[in-house]
Structures are given as structure tokens and as C-alpha cells.
Motif scaffolding. Sequence first.
Motif, PDB file in Angstrom:
ATOM      1  N   PHE A 272       0.880  -1.171   0.000  1.00 42.47           N
ATOM      2  CA  PHE A 272       0.000   0.000   0.000  1.00 42.47           C
ATOM      3  C   PHE A 272       0.919   1.223   0.000  1.00 42.47           C
ATOM      4  N   THR A 273       1.008   1.916  -1.120  1.00 43.22           N
ATOM      5  CA  THR A 273       1.968   3.020  -1.233  1.00 43.22           C
ATOM      6  C   THR A 273       1.342   4.322  -0.716  1.00 43.22           C
ATOM      7  N   PRO A 274       2.183   5.339  -0.429  1.00 42.33           N
ATOM      8  CA  PRO A 274       1.626   6.632  -0.028  1.00 42.33           C
ATOM      9  C   PRO A 274       0.670   7.202  -1.085  1.00 42.33           C
ATOM     10  N   GLU A 275       0.951   6.913  -2.365  1.00 42.61           N
ATOM     11  CA  GLU A 275       0.050   7.399  -3.430  1.00 42.61           C
ATOM     12  C   GLU A 275      -1.324   6.725  -3.308  1.00 42.61           C
ATOM     13  N   ASP A 276      -1.309   5.419  -2.983  1.00 39.42           N
ATOM     14  CA  ASP A 276      -2.585   4.710  -2.783  1.00 39.42           C
ATOM     15  C   ASP A 276      -3.355   5.363  -1.637  1.00 39.42           C
ATOM     16  N   GLY A 277      -2.617   5.697  -0.579  1.00 40.24           N
ATOM     17  CA  GLY A 277      -3.247   6.321   0.590  1.00 40.24           C
ATOM     18  C   GLY A 277      -3.887   7.645   0.208  1.00 40.24           C
ATOM     19  N   ARG A 278      -3.132   8.461  -0.524  1.00 46.38           N
ATOM     20  CA  ARG A 278      -3.658   9.777  -0.915  1.00 46.38           C
ATOM     21  C   ARG A 278      -4.889   9.621  -1.815  1.00 46.38           C
ATOM     22  N   ALA A 279      -4.828   8.629  -2.709  1.00 45.64           N
ATOM     23  CA  ALA A 279      -5.960   8.422  -3.620  1.00 45.64           C
ATOM     24  C   ALA A 279      -7.208   8.015  -2.824  1.00 45.64           C
ATOM     25  N   ALA A 280      -7.013   7.142  -1.813  1.00 47.73           N
ATOM     26  CA  ALA A 280      -8.159   6.685  -1.012  1.00 47.73           C
ATOM     27  C   ALA A 280      -8.757   7.855  -0.227  1.00 47.73           C
ATOM     28  N   VAL A 281      -7.870   8.671   0.351  1.00 50.43           N
ATOM     29  CA  VAL A 281      -8.348   9.825   1.132  1.00 50.43           C
ATOM     30  C   VAL A 281      -9.105  10.787   0.214  1.00 50.43           C
ATOM     31  N   ALA A 282      -8.593  10.982  -1.017  1.00 47.86           N
ATOM     32  CA  ALA A 282      -9.248  11.911  -1.958  1.00 47.86           C
ATOM     33  C   ALA A 282     -10.663  11.436  -2.272  1.00 47.86           C
ATOM     34  N   ILE A 283     -10.846  10.119  -2.397  1.00 44.60           N
ATOM     35  CA  ILE A 283     -12.188   9.593  -2.702  1.00 44.60           C
ATOM     36  C   ILE A 283     -13.145   9.882  -1.539  1.00 44.60           C
ATOM     37  N   VAL A 284     -12.670   9.610  -0.307  1.00 45.57           N
ATOM     38  CA  VAL A 284     -13.548   9.825   0.859  1.00 45.57           C
ATOM     39  C   VAL A 284     -13.800  11.327   1.033  1.00 45.57           C
ATOM     40  N   GLU A 285     -12.766  12.146   0.773  1.00 47.41           N
ATOM     41  CA  GLU A 285     -12.944  13.602   0.916  1.00 47.41           C
ATOM     42  C   GLU A 285     -14.014  14.103  -0.056  1.00 47.41           C
ATOM     43  N   GLU A 286     -13.966  13.604  -1.269  1.00 45.28           N
ATOM     44  CA  GLU A 286     -14.958  14.022  -2.259  1.00 45.28           C
ATOM     45  C   GLU A 286     -16.367  13.624  -1.798  1.00 45.28           C
ATOM     46  N   ARG A 287     -16.482  12.442  -1.226  1.00 44.65           N
ATOM     47  CA  ARG A 287     -17.794  11.988  -0.739  1.00 44.65           C
ATOM     48  C   ARG A 287     -18.347  12.937   0.332  1.00 44.65           C
ATOM     49  N   VAL A 288     -17.499  13.311   1.300  1.00 44.47           N
ATOM     50  CA  VAL A 288     -18.047  14.156   2.383  1.00 44.47           C
ATOM     51  C   VAL A 288     -18.285  15.586   1.893  1.00 44.47           C
ATOM     52  N   ARG A 289     -17.512  16.039   0.923  1.00 44.60           N
ATOM     53  CA  ARG A 289     -17.783  17.388   0.375  1.00 44.60           C
ATOM     54  C   ARG A 289     -19.144  17.412  -0.315  1.00 44.60           C
ATOM     55  N   GLN A 290     -19.566  16.254  -0.808  1.00 40.57           N
ATOM     56  CA  GLN A 290     -20.892  16.161  -1.441  1.00 40.57           C
ATOM     57  C   GLN A 290     -21.991  15.842  -0.429  1.00 40.57           C
ATOM     58  N   GLY A 291     -21.593  15.682   0.830  1.00 40.69           N
ATOM     59  CA  GLY A 291     -22.603  15.400   1.858  1.00 40.69           C
ATOM     60  C   GLY A 291     -23.023  13.944   1.900  1.00 40.69           C
ATOM     61  N   LEU A 292     -22.172  13.054   1.351  1.00 39.66           N
ATOM     62  CA  LEU A 292     -22.501  11.628   1.398  1.00 39.66           C
ATOM     63  C   LEU A 292     -21.929  11.029   2.684  1.00 39.66           C
ATOM     64  N   ILE A 293     -22.442   9.857   3.072  1.00 34.59           N
ATOM     65  CA  ILE A 293     -21.865   9.150   4.225  1.00 34.59           C
ATOM     66  C   ILE A 293     -20.460   8.701   3.819  1.00 34.59           C
ATOM     67  N   PRO A 294     -19.439   8.939   4.681  1.00 35.27           N
ATOM     68  CA  PRO A 294     -18.055   8.733   4.246  1.00 35.27           C
ATOM     69  C   PRO A 294     -17.718   7.326   3.734  1.00 35.27           C
ATOM     70  N   GLY A 295     -18.253   6.268   4.368  1.00 31.85           N
ATOM     71  CA  GLY A 295     -17.859   4.901   3.972  1.00 31.85           C
ATOM     72  C   GLY A 295     -16.542   4.534   4.637  1.00 31.85           C
ATOM     73  N   SER A 296     -16.288   3.223   4.736  1.00 33.59           N
ATOM     74  CA  SER A 296     -15.078   2.809   5.443  1.00 33.59           C
ATOM     75  C   SER A 296     -13.861   2.923   4.533  1.00 33.59           C
ATOM     76  N   VAL A 297     -12.696   3.050   5.165  1.00 34.81           N
ATOM     77  CA  VAL A 297     -11.457   3.190   4.397  1.00 34.81           C
ATOM     78  C   VAL A 297     -11.191   1.915   3.595  1.00 34.81           C
ATOM     79  N   VAL A 298     -11.451   0.737   4.234  1.00 34.84           N
ATOM     80  CA  VAL A 298     -11.182  -0.521   3.525  1.00 34.84           C
ATOM     81  C   VAL A 298     -12.060  -0.654   2.278  1.00 34.84           C
ATOM     82  N   SER A 299     -13.261  -0.086   2.326  1.00 32.70           N
ATOM     83  CA  SER A 299     -14.118  -0.170   1.146  1.00 32.70           C
ATOM     84  C   SER A 299     -13.462   0.561  -0.024  1.00 32.70           C
ATOM     85  N   VAL A 300     -12.567   1.483   0.284  1.00 34.45           N
ATOM     86  CA  VAL A 300     -11.882   2.241  -0.764  1.00 34.45           C
ATOM     87  C   VAL A 300     -10.529   1.620  -1.103  1.00 34.45           C
TER      88      VAL A 300
END
Length: 364
Positions: free
Chosen positions: A214-242
Amino acid sequence: MSNLAYKIDIIVIGGGQAGLSSAYHLHQMGLQGGKGYLVLDKSPRPGGAWQFRWPSLTMKTINRLHDLPGMGFAEVLDPGQTEVRAAEAVPAYFEAYEQRFQLPVYRPVTVRVVCRRGDRFRVETDQETFSARGIINATGTWDAPQIPYYPGRELFRGRQMHTHDYRTADAFAGKRVLIVGAGISALQMLDEISRVTEVIWVTRRPPEFRAGDFTPEDGRAAVAIVEERVRQGLIPGSVVSVTGLPMTPAIRAMRERGVLNRLPMFSEITPTGVRWADGREEAVDVILWATGFRSALDHLAPLDLREPNGGIVMAGRLATQVAKDPRVHLVGYGPSASTIGANRAGGAAAQELARTLGLTPARP
Ligand SMILES: Cc1cc2nc3c(=O)[nH]c(=O)nc-3n(C[C@H](O)[C@H](O)[C@H](O)COP(=O)(O)OP(=O)(O)OC[C@H]3O[C@@H](n4cnc5c(N)ncnc54)[C@H](O)[C@@H]3O)c2cc1C
């Protein structure tokens, strides 16, 4: 409850990684502890939720603990000592950290409810009542275990428990155990319990194992997906799901031992076990729900922060600011629900909230 309330500029609710990081930054900005800001923490001791984690979770079996800002974990414990329990090592580190920066943490104090009073917040606890101009909420997820509903759940005569209640595999010896869930905790418990007794493992979807590190780039990509979800007001979802599950040596060894035999989800619970849609039944003594946690935010309900879908629209540099009320920040929520995320988010929340409230920090 008295109408008199202690007046504070910023109240940080929760004293885990997210709360301590936020407090550190408020301290660094020159806010006065106890008047400019304070931390209210429900736990009996320093350590956030780490103090409650099961004994076999060691510094080797956790993913990784990122240092809090300004003081490394290595100052308290040699990082080579990987066999030490996380429930001891992390609290020792947090305690030293609180002392080093003289952070004003009051515990055990449970915040029961936060509501608006004029241009301030009234923070009711199991002890005093406080009045604050801004809130940094950092209450984590440990107090909000999540168990999905399946028909018949209330009829089961065996024991049902959640990851939250897990202590040791030995307690299951001689029992037939069913583990539900596809996250890291589910796999760790499957690994341990399958060494002492027979275990059935069910998941909603086939677990996705990641090949490679799991590289730092993978980590950043996963965080970006969850960040986009919460900016849209969606339920964040678990990190493993990403991110998917890392194929660690421990998981490889489980595959070789033949315990990674995942079954699809059952459709109902019977008094003695579970039944699948095709009529197949299994008798079990224990159902262990490793089905995750949600954010512990019930005390903020009167602030009406949620959208009809249950999500919260987040804004600000690292999506810690609640769009509906910029005087409320959530740290350790969504993209910052990790030790590294909580660190960064604590800084962003402290700076943005101080700016929103027009507080002039004594130090830059
Ligand atoms: C089993 C497990 C293993 C994990 N391993 C890792 C890992 O290896 N690496 C990683 O980065 N992340 C890991 N995580 C996630 C990680 O624990 C979190 O992201 C991070 O530690 C959470 O910090 P926090 O401050 O948000 O929450 P917590 O550590 O839960 O702290 C929240 C604090 O708020 C207090 N609180 C709650 N409600 C109230 C209230 N109403 N009033 C006052 N106080 C309140 C709680 O008592 C607690 O002290 C793991 C999670 C789990 C469940």
C-alpha cells in the motif's frame, strides 16, 4: 442542570489522536488552555479508543500509528518493541504528550448534548455545563459500533457480540463461532479464533485483496475519494471499502492454513444459528459482528448538521468544517479517520476555526 456555564472560546470534544492534534495546534497558536480552549474526554485515561483495544492487538499487528505533531512515539517507546500491546503503548505515548504540552484535558467528562444558545454553543456534560464559541468534535467511532439488521436477530439464543467487545480468542474455545465482516478487524479475529475453534466466515461481498504494498500514493488516492464523498454530503464509507485489504504475510498464512473460506451473507438468523436463502442452515453459538463503526456524533443532533441521507456536507481546506455551521469542525471524520489524517485535520480545523471566530493568536 444549572444555567451557569463556563465560558470558553473553543471546546474540543474527545481526547484521542484527533482531539490531541487539534489541541496541540490551538496551543501552538497561543490560545490559553482552560479559557481559550479545552478538551473534554469521556475516557478514564489518556489514549483515546486505543486503551480499549483487545490485548492481542500489538504495535506489530496494527497498521501503523503516525506520530502526533511535535513529539514522536519513539520518545516514549523504542519502535523496535513491536510485541507490546497497543492498548498500553499508545496510552503511555498520549499521556506523555498531554504532559509535554500541558494540554488542558478534562476527564472523564462525557458531553451529552450540544445545542445553540444565541451566537454560542451550550455544551452539556455529565458534570459542568460549558458555553463555547466554536466546537472541534473529535469523538471517533469506538462508541458507535454498527450492527446491520437481519431478520430473526432478536430470536437468537446464542451470544451476539461486536468487534468492540472482543477481548481474547480463548474465550471461544469449544464454541462454534460465526464472524461477519470483511475488514481488517474481521480478519484478525478470524486468524486468532480459528486457532482455538471452528469458525464460519461470512461477508456481504467477496473481499478484495490488494496485491503489492500500500503506497503513499494509494493512501492519498483513497483519502481523496472519501474527501470528495463528504464534500458532497454523502456518508463517508469505510477506508477498507476504498483501499481493499492488504495481502499481508498473516493473511497469506491464513490462506495456507485453509481458513479464508468466505461464505456469502446469510439471509436470516434462527434461534440456533443462521439460514441462507437456499435453505442451508448452520448452527452456531456465537455471532461476532465485525461490521464496523459509525461516527459517534449523537450528542450533536440538536445542531441538525445532517442531510436527509444521513451525511454531512463538509467544507474547508481538509474538509473538516461543517458547511451548515462553520463554527463546528469534525476531525477524525471521513477523510481524517486515520492517525495520519487526524494529525493534519487537527491543524486545519484549529486554524480555520480560530479565523472564523476572529481569535487573534498570540503566536503565529
Ligand atoms: C481495531 C482498530 C485498529 C485501528 N488501527 C489503526 C492503525 O493501525 N492506524 C491508523 O492510522 N488507524 C487505525 N485505526 C483507526 C484509528 O483508531 C483512528 O483513525 C484514530 O486513532 C482515531 O482517533 P480519534 O481521535 O478520531 O478517535 P478515538 O481514539 O476514538 O478518540 C475519541 C475520544 O473521544 C472520546 N469521546 C467519545 N464521545 C465522547 C463524548 N460524547 N464526550 C466526550 N468524549 C467523548 C472517547 O472516549 C475517546 O477518548 C484503527 C481502528 C480500529 C477500530
